[in-house]
Structure formats: structure tokens, C-alpha cells
Design a protein around this motif. Structure first.
Motif, PDB file in Angstrom:
ATOM      1  N   ASP A  10     -10.822 -88.951  -0.396  1.00  0.00           N
ATOM      2  CA  ASP A  10      -9.774 -87.937  -0.462  1.00  0.00           C
ATOM      3  C   ASP A  10     -10.092 -86.905  -1.540  1.00  0.00           C
ATOM      4  OD1 ASP A  10      -8.375 -89.112   1.596  1.00  0.00           O
ATOM      5  OD2 ASP A  10      -6.969 -90.179   0.278  1.00  0.00           O
ATOM      6  N   GLU A  11     -10.661 -87.352  -2.647  1.00  0.00           N
ATOM      7  CA  GLU A  11     -11.026 -86.431  -3.725  1.00  0.00           C
ATOM      8  C   GLU A  11     -12.115 -85.465  -3.265  1.00  0.00           C
ATOM      9  OE1 GLU A  11     -12.713 -86.391  -8.305  1.00  0.00           O
ATOM     10  OE2 GLU A  11     -12.263 -88.303  -7.365  1.00  0.00           O
ATOM     11  N   GLU A  12     -13.097 -85.967  -2.547  1.00  0.00           N
ATOM     12  CA  GLU A  12     -14.165 -85.096  -2.039  1.00  0.00           C
ATOM     13  C   GLU A  12     -13.611 -84.064  -1.054  1.00  0.00           C
ATOM     14  OE1 GLU A  12     -18.061 -88.017  -2.194  1.00  0.00           O
ATOM     15  OE2 GLU A  12     -16.606 -88.295  -0.562  1.00  0.00           O
ATOM     16  N   LYS A  13     -12.697 -84.502  -0.208  1.00  0.00           N
ATOM     17  CA  LYS A  13     -12.071 -83.574   0.738  1.00  0.00           C
ATOM     18  C   LYS A  13     -11.263 -82.514   0.000  1.00  0.00           C
ATOM     19  CE  LYS A  13     -11.319 -87.211   3.982  1.00  0.00           C
ATOM     20  NZ  LYS A  13     -10.361 -87.882   4.862  1.00  0.00           N
ATOM     21  N   ALA A  14     -10.517 -82.928  -1.014  1.00  0.00           N
ATOM     22  CA  ALA A  14      -9.698 -81.989  -1.777  1.00  0.00           C
ATOM     23  C   ALA A  14     -10.570 -80.955  -2.489  1.00  0.00           C
ATOM     24  CB  ALA A  14      -8.833 -82.741  -2.788  1.00  0.00           C
ATOM     25  N   LYS A  15     -11.681 -81.401  -3.054  1.00  0.00           N
ATOM     26  CA  LYS A  15     -12.592 -80.474  -3.731  1.00  0.00           C
ATOM     27  C   LYS A  15     -13.209 -79.488  -2.736  1.00  0.00           C
ATOM     28  CE  LYS A  15     -13.888 -83.301  -7.686  1.00  0.00           C
ATOM     29  NZ  LYS A  15     -14.975 -84.005  -8.377  1.00  0.00           N
ATOM     30  N   MET A  16     -13.603 -79.980  -1.585  1.00  0.00           N
ATOM     31  CA  MET A  16     -14.199 -79.095  -0.596  1.00  0.00           C
ATOM     32  C   MET A  16     -13.163 -78.123  -0.047  1.00  0.00           C
ATOM     33  SD  MET A  16     -16.529 -79.907   2.714  1.00  0.00           S
ATOM     34  CE  MET A  16     -17.324 -78.552   3.569  1.00  0.00           C
ATOM     35  N   TYR A  17     -11.955 -78.601   0.183  1.00  0.00           N
ATOM     36  CA  TYR A  17     -10.896 -77.729   0.681  1.00  0.00           C
ATOM     37  C   TYR A  17     -10.622 -76.602  -0.308  1.00  0.00           C
ATOM     38  CZ  TYR A  17      -6.383 -76.208   2.519  1.00  0.00           C
ATOM     39  OH  TYR A  17      -5.357 -75.448   3.021  1.00  0.00           O
ATOM     40  N   GLY A  60     -17.612 -76.195   7.176  1.00  0.00           N
ATOM     41  CA  GLY A  60     -16.546 -77.043   6.634  1.00  0.00           C
ATOM     42  C   GLY A  60     -15.445 -77.313   7.642  1.00  0.00           C
ATOM     43  N   THR A  61     -15.031 -76.272   8.377  1.00  0.00           N
ATOM     44  CA  THR A  61     -13.948 -76.477   9.345  1.00  0.00           C
ATOM     45  C   THR A  61     -14.397 -77.342  10.514  1.00  0.00           C
ATOM     46  OG1 THR A  61     -14.446 -74.391  10.479  1.00  0.00           O
ATOM     47  CG2 THR A  61     -12.724 -74.334   8.774  1.00  0.00           C
ATOM     48  N   ALA A  62     -15.702 -77.436  10.731  1.00  0.00           N
ATOM     49  CA  ALA A  62     -16.214 -78.259  11.830  1.00  0.00           C
ATOM     50  C   ALA A  62     -16.138 -79.753  11.533  1.00  0.00           C
ATOM     51  CB  ALA A  62     -17.661 -77.865  12.146  1.00  0.00           C
ATOM     52  N   LEU A  63     -15.967 -80.107  10.271  1.00  0.00           N
ATOM     53  CA  LEU A  63     -15.841 -81.528   9.933  1.00  0.00           C
ATOM     54  C   LEU A  63     -14.554 -82.067  10.543  1.00  0.00           C
ATOM     55  CD1 LEU A  63     -16.980 -81.360   6.202  1.00  0.00           C
ATOM     56  CD2 LEU A  63     -18.302 -82.183   8.164  1.00  0.00           C
ATOM     57  N   GLU A  64     -14.617 -83.276  11.024  1.00  0.00           N
ATOM     58  CA  GLU A  64     -13.499 -83.825  11.787  1.00  0.00           C
ATOM     59  C   GLU A  64     -12.580 -84.739  10.993  1.00  0.00           C
ATOM     60  OE1 GLU A  64     -15.218 -85.585  15.263  1.00  0.00           O
ATOM     61  OE2 GLU A  64     -15.881 -83.646  16.032  1.00  0.00           O
ATOM     62  N   ASP A  65     -12.823 -84.863   9.706  1.00  0.00           N
ATOM     63  CA  ASP A  65     -12.016 -85.816   8.940  1.00  0.00           C
ATOM     64  C   ASP A  65     -10.935 -85.154   8.089  1.00  0.00           C
ATOM     65  OD1 ASP A  65     -13.733 -84.678   7.088  1.00  0.00           O
ATOM     66  OD2 ASP A  65     -14.294 -86.574   6.143  1.00  0.00           O
ATOM     67  N   TRP A  66     -10.627 -83.895   8.388  1.00  0.00           N
ATOM     68  CA  TRP A  66      -9.540 -83.244   7.660  1.00  0.00           C
ATOM     69  C   TRP A  66      -8.217 -83.869   8.075  1.00  0.00           C
ATOM     70  CZ3 TRP A  66     -11.136 -80.712   3.700  1.00  0.00           C
ATOM     71  CH2 TRP A  66     -12.334 -80.016   3.722  1.00  0.00           C
ATOM     72  N   GLY A  67      -7.326 -83.925   7.148  1.00  0.00           N
ATOM     73  CA  GLY A  67      -5.987 -84.445   7.446  1.00  0.00           C
ATOM     74  C   GLY A  67      -5.072 -83.301   7.827  1.00  0.00           C
ATOM     75  N   SER A  68      -4.112 -83.042   6.986  1.00  0.00           N
ATOM     76  CA  SER A  68      -3.110 -82.023   7.291  1.00  0.00           C
ATOM     77  C   SER A  68      -3.403 -80.693   6.597  1.00  0.00           C
ATOM     78  CB  SER A  68      -1.731 -82.529   6.851  1.00  0.00           C
ATOM     79  OG  SER A  68      -1.733 -82.763   5.447  1.00  0.00           O
ATOM     80  N   GLU A  69      -4.635 -80.498   6.106  1.00  0.00           N
ATOM     81  CA  GLU A  69      -4.974 -79.259   5.423  1.00  0.00           C
ATOM     82  C   GLU A  69      -4.793 -78.076   6.374  1.00  0.00           C
ATOM     83  OE1 GLU A  69      -6.746 -82.002   5.270  1.00  0.00           O
ATOM     84  OE2 GLU A  69      -7.120 -82.435   3.180  1.00  0.00           O
TER      85      GLU A  69
END
Length: 86
Positions: A10-17, A60-69
């Protein structure tokens, strides 16, 4: 050779977002004639800059593991970059 998928934390996703939101801001700022950011660039350099950022955002948007961003601003920046012609 097989490709192994590694789950992002989740931290990696938040940083990338956040980095993607920053990239969207770069595109918006470069293309805004009323903003001083990027005014030292030629139109061709502006195009190169925004397309490079848009490429990163698209990957980045092509990654499929985004949640509710919310990708609205990011997708709008990609579209603006793709539409820009010097």
C-alpha cells in the motif's frame, strides 16, 4: 525465463500515486501559458517534456492493482499531453 509479478505494498502504491499526481501537475503547468513553469522551453521541448511525463503516467495507470485512487486528473493530463502540438 519466466516473469514473476511482485505485489506492491500500500505504501508503494501511495508513493507512486503521489508521483503520478505530481507528473500530471508538471504537464498542466508546462502547458499553461500563464504559468512561468516551462516558459524557458521551446514548444518542441515542451512537447517532449509532456509526452515523457504522459508515458510514465500511462504506464502507471495500466497497472491493475490500484484500489479506489481517482485517476481523473492523471487521465486528463495524459490527454492534454497527447493533444499538444507545437
Amino acid at each position: 525465463m519466466s516473469e514473476e509479478t511482485v505485489a506492491r505494498t500500500d505504501e508503494e502504491k501511495a508513493k507512486m500515486y503521489q508521483a503520478m499526481l505530481d507528473g500530471a501537475n508538471v504537464i498542466t503547468s508546462v502547458l499553461d501559458a500563464d504559468n512561468e513553469f516551462g516558459n524557458d522551453l521551446t514548444n518542441e521541448e515542451k512537447q517532449e517534456r509532456v509526452l515523457r511525463s504522459a508515458g510514465y503516467l500511462s504506464a502507471g495507470t495500466a497497472l491493475e492493482d490500484w484500489g479506489s485512487e481517482d485517476m481523473t486528473a492523471i487521465n486528463a493530463a495524459i490527454s492534454a499531453a497527447d493533444a499538444y502540438t507545437p
